[in-house]
Design an enzyme around this catalytic site. Structure first.
Site, PDB file in Angstrom:
ATOM      1  N   TYR A 136     -22.236  -3.809 -27.225  1.00  0.00           N
ATOM      2  CA  TYR A 136     -21.560  -2.595 -26.758  1.00  0.00           C
ATOM      3  C   TYR A 136     -21.410  -1.658 -27.955  1.00  0.00           C
ATOM      4  CZ  TYR A 136     -20.462  -6.393 -23.595  1.00  0.00           C
ATOM      5  OH  TYR A 136     -20.560  -7.501 -22.786  1.00  0.00           O
ATOM      6  N   HIS A 155     -17.839 -18.926 -19.598  1.00  0.00           N
ATOM      7  CA  HIS A 155     -16.628 -19.579 -19.108  1.00  0.00           C
ATOM      8  C   HIS A 155     -17.026 -20.507 -17.969  1.00  0.00           C
ATOM      9  CE1 HIS A 155     -16.765 -16.783 -15.682  1.00  0.00           C
ATOM     10  NE2 HIS A 155     -16.937 -15.811 -16.565  1.00  0.00           N
ATOM     11  N   HIS A 202     -16.517 -10.664 -27.159  1.00  0.00           N
ATOM     12  CA  HIS A 202     -16.063 -11.699 -26.225  1.00  0.00           C
ATOM     13  C   HIS A 202     -16.883 -12.975 -26.399  1.00  0.00           C
ATOM     14  CE1 HIS A 202     -19.531 -10.994 -23.527  1.00  0.00           C
ATOM     15  NE2 HIS A 202     -19.309  -9.704 -23.676  1.00  0.00           N
ATOM     16  N   HIS A 216     -13.920  -4.188 -19.070  1.00  0.00           N
ATOM     17  CA  HIS A 216     -13.357  -4.396 -17.740  1.00  0.00           C
ATOM     18  C   HIS A 216     -13.215  -3.071 -16.989  1.00  0.00           C
ATOM     19  CE1 HIS A 216     -11.470  -8.508 -18.994  1.00  0.00           C
ATOM     20  NE2 HIS A 216     -12.759  -8.578 -18.752  1.00  0.00           N
ATOM     21  N   HIS A 228     -12.938 -17.604 -13.475  1.00  0.00           N
ATOM     22  CA  HIS A 228     -12.662 -18.309 -14.731  1.00  0.00           C
ATOM     23  C   HIS A 228     -12.055 -19.640 -14.311  1.00  0.00           C
ATOM     24  CE1 HIS A 228     -12.496 -14.411 -17.358  1.00  0.00           C
ATOM     25  NE2 HIS A 228     -13.648 -14.579 -16.737  1.00  0.00           N
ATOM     26  N   ASP A 233     -21.580  -5.817 -13.098  1.00  0.00           N
ATOM     27  CA  ASP A 233     -21.031  -7.173 -13.184  1.00  0.00           C
ATOM     28  C   ASP A 233     -20.365  -7.443 -11.844  1.00  0.00           C
ATOM     29  OD1 ASP A 233     -19.591  -9.508 -13.702  1.00  0.00           O
ATOM     30  OD2 ASP A 233     -19.062  -8.920 -15.741  1.00  0.00           O
ATOM     31  N   ASP A 241       4.204  -2.981   5.779  1.00  0.00           N
ATOM     32  CA  ASP A 241       3.995  -4.208   6.549  1.00  0.00           C
ATOM     33  C   ASP A 241       2.529  -4.620   6.595  1.00  0.00           C
ATOM     34  OD1 ASP A 241       3.111  -2.163   8.122  1.00  0.00           O
ATOM     35  OD2 ASP A 241       4.108  -2.819   9.958  1.00  0.00           O
TER      36      ASP A 241
END
Length: 419
Positions: A367, A333, A329, A222, A340, A239, A19
């Protein structure tokens, strides 16, 4: 037929477990149209001969307010938020068919929530059932998000003011994190420093789950576990951005845990920093959305060649997309009520042109995972540098400029942590 009706519901409350609920977060489209932050609400915008802005919301409930806090109720909400009309959410099913009668076009969004789709269908069918009395149902249904996306894409002065404040708070949190970072501390301890800074300056929440990634974990785009340990000799990639009054900031900084860049770290960092500078230089009215990305890719690709990470000439590396082994990537954005944010990137198959009032991130990275052909001295280095940039009449305004990113500024800032 004339006019039309747009209807937008806010987000429902979500159960976390048993709950207990997740902290409530309104729907971005609904907030954009209303400024109203309570759950169980729907807005209707009626066009035509009698235009109206109508809210349906919860009633006042003294008993529930003891447990959950203040509710506006329809009348107070109408006055406070400037609606033409406000009604109890309990009257929605009774009143909505009247609003849709003879409206011509219904603007809403379908396909995300089956219960909402069914409810809209019931309203339309009820109007159709009145056809013998001369009433017509909406003859066309359009996605309300299409025009709203275009509206949200260009920010007004009030929106930009909130985003500047969110950027300032976020930059301060990154400065605090730099000072708090040292070998032996856990990534989640640094995450806590960010959260503290967000809340103490009035931001209601993080805009997304922060990434606090040290060492080779920075090569996981991520990574959100944030349970590793900081070590001397490692870089720390953070980030993180706050959400203020619905608007997001989104910032990445990468810095040495020790407070001093090693030689290989500095080589990689300088390439990413140069790529970001080249990208930001392309943020100006009339520039293609893709121009910042292409500028960043050229700098990064040449840097990868110079570091012996890739072989061949620049044109070949860009054309074959070989650079994606280390930079996979896009460079940015849209940013706004969503991290985003709303808005198309192409129109009629062409990258759209930037215009004053648009806000975007600029976030190149590199990276370098350990592997065949990767020089050992670069293995495990992950760098990303991200800023929030508003397009202005004169070019670009870097909203997050207060977060240090020049190597000398980072080292100087961190040198004072033990003072």
């Amino acid at each position: 037929m004339q006019g039309g009706v747009a209807i937008v519901p806010t987000a429902p409350e979500r159960t976390r477990n048993r709950d207990a609920h997740f902290p409530y977060r309104f729907d971005s489209y609904f907030l954009y149209l209303t400024g109203f932050r309570e759950p169980e609400a729907i807005v209707a915008v009626v066009a035509g001969a009698r235009p109206r802005h109508i809210l349906f919301c919860r009633d006042r409930d003294p008993e529930r307010e003891i447990w959950d806090g203040f509710r506006y109720g329809p009348e107070t909400a109408r006055v406070t938020f400037g609606f033409d009309e406000a009604h109890s959410i309990r009257q929605l099913d009774a009143l909505m068919p009247d609003l849709l009668a003879d409206c011509g076009t219904l603007h809403c969004h379908l396909g995300e929530d089956a219960s909402w789709d069914a409810r809209v269908t019931r309203w339309i069918n009820e109007v159709r059932g009145r056809s013998r009395s001369g009433v017509t149902a909406p003859g066309e249904i359009r996605d309300v998000r299409v025009p709203l996306d275009e509206m949200r894409l260009v920010k007004g002065p009030e929106e930009l003011a909130v985003m500047r404040r969110a950027a300032t708070i976020t930059a301060g949190a990154h400065r605090r994190a730099m000072r708090a970072s040292q070998a032996g501390r856990a990534e989640y301890e640094i995450e806590a420093e960010l959260m503290h800074e967000f809340r103490r300056h009035g931001a209601q929440a993080p805009a997304y789950t922060p990434i606090v990634a040290s060492g080779e974990r920075a090569c996981v785009l991520h990574y959100v576990q944030n349970d590793g340990q900081l070590k001397d000799g490692d870089l720390l990639l953070i980030d993180a951005g706050c959400e203020l009054d619905g608007y997001a900031a989104d910032v990445t900084r990468t810095f040495p845990v020790s407070g001093k860049f090693s030689g290989p770290q500095r080589e990689v960092y300088d390439i990413v920093l140069a790529a970001q500078a080249a990208a930001i230089a392309q943020v100006k009215p009339g520039s293609s959305w893709d121009a910042p990305h292409r500028a960043a890719v050229e700098v990064l690709a040449q840097g990868m060649i110079d570091l012996k990470l890739l072989q061949g000439g620049l044109a070949e590396v860009v054309e074959t997309e070989a650079y994606k082994k280390f930079y996979m990537h896009r460079t940015g954005h849209w940013l706004g009520l969503d991290v985003h944010d709303a808005g198309d990137y192409k129109r009629n198959g062409e990258w759209r042109a930037l215009a004053p009032g648009m806000v975007l991130t600029v976030e190149p990275g590199c990276y370098i995972r350990a592997g065949d052909g990767v020089p050992e001295r670069f293995a495990g280095i992950g760098v990303r540098i991200e800023d929030d940039v508003a397009v202005t009449d004169a070019g670009a305004e870097v909203l997050t400029r207060d977060a240090p990113k020049q190597p000398a500024d980072i080292e100087a800032w961190m040198s004072a942590r033990d003072a």
